[in-house]
Scaffold this motif. Structure first.
Motif, mmCIF file in Angstrom:
data_model
loop_
_atom_site.group_PDB
_atom_site.id
_atom_site.type_symbol
_atom_site.label_atom_id
_atom_site.label_comp_id
_atom_site.label_asym_id
_atom_site.label_seq_id
_atom_site.Cartn_x
_atom_site.Cartn_y
_atom_site.Cartn_z
ATOM 1 N N LEU A 40 27.379 46.721 37.180
ATOM 2 C CA LEU A 40 28.111 47.786 37.874
ATOM 3 C C LEU A 40 28.193 47.497 39.378
ATOM 4 C CD1 LEU A 40 26.592 50.870 36.003
ATOM 5 C CD2 LEU A 40 28.967 50.070 35.861
ATOM 6 N N ASP A 95 30.804 44.773 39.885
ATOM 7 C CA ASP A 95 32.145 45.349 39.829
ATOM 8 C C ASP A 95 32.468 46.108 41.125
ATOM 9 O OD1 ASP A 95 34.601 46.188 38.360
ATOM 10 O OD2 ASP A 95 33.692 48.176 38.541
ATOM 11 N N LYS A 96 31.487 46.833 41.648
ATOM 12 C CA LYS A 96 31.696 47.605 42.875
ATOM 13 C C LYS A 96 31.966 46.682 44.060
ATOM 14 C CE LYS A 96 29.512 51.172 45.742
ATOM 15 N NZ LYS A 96 28.303 52.010 45.920
ATOM 16 N N ILE A 149 33.182 43.643 43.961
ATOM 17 C CA ILE A 149 34.504 43.022 43.771
ATOM 18 C C ILE A 149 35.595 43.976 44.256
ATOM 19 C CG2 ILE A 149 36.188 42.274 42.036
ATOM 20 C CD1 ILE A 149 34.063 40.210 42.364
ATOM 21 N N ARG A 150 35.511 45.220 43.830
ATOM 22 C CA ARG A 150 36.568 46.187 44.180
ATOM 23 C C ARG A 150 36.547 46.537 45.672
ATOM 24 N NH1 ARG A 150 39.052 47.802 39.597
ATOM 25 N NH2 ARG A 150 37.924 47.308 37.661
ATOM 26 N N VAL A 160 42.771 44.133 39.635
ATOM 27 C CA VAL A 160 41.413 43.662 39.383
ATOM 28 C C VAL A 160 41.202 43.562 37.875
ATOM 29 C CG1 VAL A 160 38.957 44.067 39.737
ATOM 30 C CG2 VAL A 160 40.594 44.708 41.517
ATOM 31 N N TYR A 187 39.340 41.183 34.747
ATOM 32 C CA TYR A 187 38.297 40.202 34.450
ATOM 33 C C TYR A 187 38.671 39.394 33.208
ATOM 34 C CZ TYR A 187 35.434 43.018 37.614
ATOM 35 O OH TYR A 187 34.948 43.687 38.703
ATOM 36 N N CYS A 225 36.711 37.483 30.291
ATOM 37 C CA CYS A 225 35.369 37.382 29.708
ATOM 38 C C CYS A 225 35.353 36.304 28.630
ATOM 39 C CB CYS A 225 34.939 38.721 29.108
ATOM 40 S SG CYS A 225 34.845 40.044 30.317
ATOM 41 N N ASP A 269 38.694 46.815 33.232
ATOM 42 C CA ASP A 269 37.618 47.513 33.947
ATOM 43 C C ASP A 269 36.268 47.104 33.357
ATOM 44 O OD1 ASP A 269 37.199 49.034 31.583
ATOM 45 O OD2 ASP A 269 38.604 50.563 32.268
ATOM 46 N N ILE A 270 35.200 47.565 33.984
ATOM 47 C CA ILE A 270 33.853 47.156 33.590
ATOM 48 C C ILE A 270 33.470 47.731 32.229
ATOM 49 C CG2 ILE A 270 32.578 49.058 34.667
ATOM 50 C CD1 ILE A 270 31.629 45.318 34.779
ATOM 51 N N VAL A 290 34.449 45.324 29.696
ATOM 52 C CA VAL A 290 33.511 44.189 29.727
ATOM 53 C C VAL A 290 32.279 44.516 28.883
ATOM 54 C CG1 VAL A 290 31.956 42.833 31.202
ATOM 55 C CG2 VAL A 290 34.270 43.369 31.983
ATOM 56 N N LEU A 293 36.687 36.864 37.640
ATOM 57 C CA LEU A 293 37.956 37.440 38.081
ATOM 58 C C LEU A 293 39.088 36.587 37.527
ATOM 59 C CD1 LEU A 293 37.698 38.583 41.818
ATOM 60 C CD2 LEU A 293 38.462 39.938 39.873
#
Length: 578
Positions: free
Chosen positions: A83, A86-87, A89-90, A101, A103, A105, A257-258, A261, A286
């Protein structure tokens, strides 16, 4: 001349036999030090008498430099770190639309990372990852692996020079299949990575060809300067690589979004034992190549990628005592010593407790019952304590007031939210001096073979070495007196120290042991300043403008130059730095 020729032949055959035991039988019979001594002696004789050289044996796994560094990936085991990732990155991409944004995986294969170089679609070189900057040349072996295409399909978009990176894994990994590869049925490879690594390093490529190795590509680069990326996104790159006939693992997904993921992670975790090969988590990257370039890389890892690993095996054991070890930079690291316990097939007896904050956060006490694991299936780690098993013998950890090595008063250092104990004595502290010398002579610094921990410790204890340049004034009699070693080995050590005097600027910078300055950062600094004199005149602003060098690292360099100028100048007068 006949005796010299016979000596060269004897050393050559001895090294060849040791290579056979190490790479094929997996039963080495000599220490690394003994092997290095024999190898150095052979190299010395071949330099002095080139006409007596036997066809080189060392070319089998000669080290070569990667065109682009093969960085490792940051890893985590918990959702909170994901988390935060992700924060971050954003926050860094807050000027971009939220929908941009995305991802990509993929599953994280537990195998050996390799780099494959193709020229006009033909495989011309294969390197292992090695240390990320230099890898072993295993071209002859990758050419015989059926899963690796020797020639790519050209649909018109194939770059002139292409580097593909991927992972070699042992398919259907298990003791039964590996039994066929050894004459010693009890002598299995301990991990899938070791299985792949041992297979690719066979002296005979026909043995490699018989191993059930699979290859899966995870990224590609067009190498020529000025060329554009293969595509604008990572997932599109992988699809293009597939069109060229290169295997790419089918378990991959783009996530917006996370939460997506985490869903992908849970799905892979459920099927991980049905895949036919070993995995240890998922790699989250990313997807946008533009965003990757904007975030950049740190000294060792890309800032746009992270590995979310599956939980490791955990075991319970009894913590016996905590000792404090003084490191090269003066920071004291608490080390937990506990009853031996087998975790994932490896017996561990001790683990780092990192700092005061870590001990307080886990509420660890002396004689506690603790849960331990191997982080990343490698590093021993204390996960937590179990308070309900505490007895009358359980006591609070007593933090030292004085350095256990030089007995000077300790200070507390605060870094972000972490509290450290710190010895300010510098090289006057025997432990800091020993650790500094150990780093100075290490493989990627001055590379002085045979000068190990025990010999360095004894030289310091006898007062024969007070700083790094003091090593170059040692005589054979000093080694004989302090380390109680023979005349021949003493002369060899003196010769090796003397031979280390010619050194690239990047390795010299790394050998100084400046805080936050790793090998990649040292290489960037050396490329920018070219000479030591230019570096000594540098300021924080110019240093911070170099790739891979942040403000903190630049400040550390300037501080080190200011406080250790005499040592640097003394070394410069002895060494041939180029």
């Amino acid at each position: 001349m006949y005796l010299l020729k016979r000596q060269i032949r004897r050393l050559y055959e001895q090294l060849l036999y040791w290579d056979f035991l190490y790479y094929i039988k997996r039963t080495p019979e000599v220490s690394d030090n003994a092997y290095d001594c024999a190898r150095d002696e052979l190299a010395y004789l071949e330099r002095c008498y080139p006409g007596l050289c036997i066809c080189s044996r060392s070319g089998l796994f000669k080290k070569k430099k990667h065109i682009l560094p093969m960085l490792s990936l940051r890893t985590t085991y918990n959702k909170e770190d994901m988390l935060l990732f992700d924060k971050r990155i954003r926050n860094r991409l807050k000027d971009k639309p939220e929908a941009d944004v995305v991802y990509c995986c993929e599953i994280k294969l537990d195998g050996l990372a390799v780099s494959l170089l193709y020229k006009d679609g033909c495989l011309v070189r294969g390197l292992t990852r090695g240390d990320g900057i230099y890898g072993e040349d295993v071209t002859s072996n990758v050419l015989v692996i059926e899963a690796i295409p020797n020639k790519l399909l050209n649909d018109g978009s194939l770059p002139h020079i292409l580097e593909l990176r991927g992972v070699l894994v042992m398919s259907n990994y298990g003791p039964n299949i590996l039994t066929r590869f050894s004459n010693y049925k009890s002598n299995y490879y301990s991990t899938p990575r070791n299985a792949a690594s041992g297979s690719i390093r066979q002296l005979d490529p026909t043995i490699t060809s018989k191993r059930s190795l699979s290859f899966y590509c995870y990224e590609g680069h067009s190498i020529l300067p000025g060329t554009s990326p293969l595509s604008i996104s990572h997932i599109a790159n992988l699809n293009k690589i597939i069109s060229w006939g290169v295997p790419v693992c089918e378990h991959r997904r783009t996530c917006v979004d996370i939460k997506e993921v985490f869903r992908f992670y849970d799905e892979i975790k459920r099927i991980r034992f049905m895949l036919g090969f070993s995995i240890d988590g998922i790699a989250v990257k990313l997807d946008s190549i533009e965003h990757q370039k904007k975030l950049g890389v740190s000294t060792k890892t890309p800032k746009w990628s992270i590995v979310y690993r599956f939980s490791s095996e955990e075991k319970m054991t009894k913590l016996n005592k905590i000792v404090f070890r003084v490191g090269r930079t003066g920071i004291l690291t608490p080390i937990a010593s506990f009853n031996p316990v087998s975790v994932s097939g490896v017996t561990i007896r001790a683990a780092s407790l990192h700092n005061i904050s870590f001990i307080r956060r886990l509420d660890i006490m002396a004689n506690d019952t603790v849960i331990v694991r191997r982080s990343g299936d490698i590093i021993p780690q204390v996960v937590r304590c179990i308070p309900k098993y505490r007895t009358a013998n359980t006591k609070q950890v007593v933090f030292p007031l004085y350095c256990p090595s030089c007995f000077s008063l300790l200070t507390k250092a605060l870094t972000k939210d972490k509290v450290y104990l710190y010895c300010t004595s510098g090289l006057s502290c025997p432990s800091q001096l020993k650790a500094s010398l150990k780093h100075f002579v290490s493989k990627y610094a001055m590379n002085i073979l045979g000068l190990g921990d025990v010999i360095i410790s004894k030289l310091v204890d006898y007062g024969l070495v007070l700083n790094s340049y003091g090593l170059y004034y040692l005589k054979a009699k000093d080694f004989m007196k302090a380390a109680s070693i023979g005349l021949n080995l003493s002369h060899k050590l003196v010769l090796r120290i003397s031979n280390s005097k010619r050194i690239p600027l990047s390795r010299f910078i790394y050998s100084l042991g400046i805080l936050k300055i790793g090998r990649l950062t040292a290489l960037s600094i050396a490329s920018s300043y070219k000479t030591l004199n230019s570096l000594l005149l540098a300021d924080i602003t110019s240093l911070a403008s170099i790739p891979n060098v942040n403000i903190k690292a630049a400040s550390n360099i300037c501080l080190y130059i200011r406080t250790h100028n005499n040592i640097i100048r003394s070394l410069a007068s002895i060494l041939d730095i180029f």
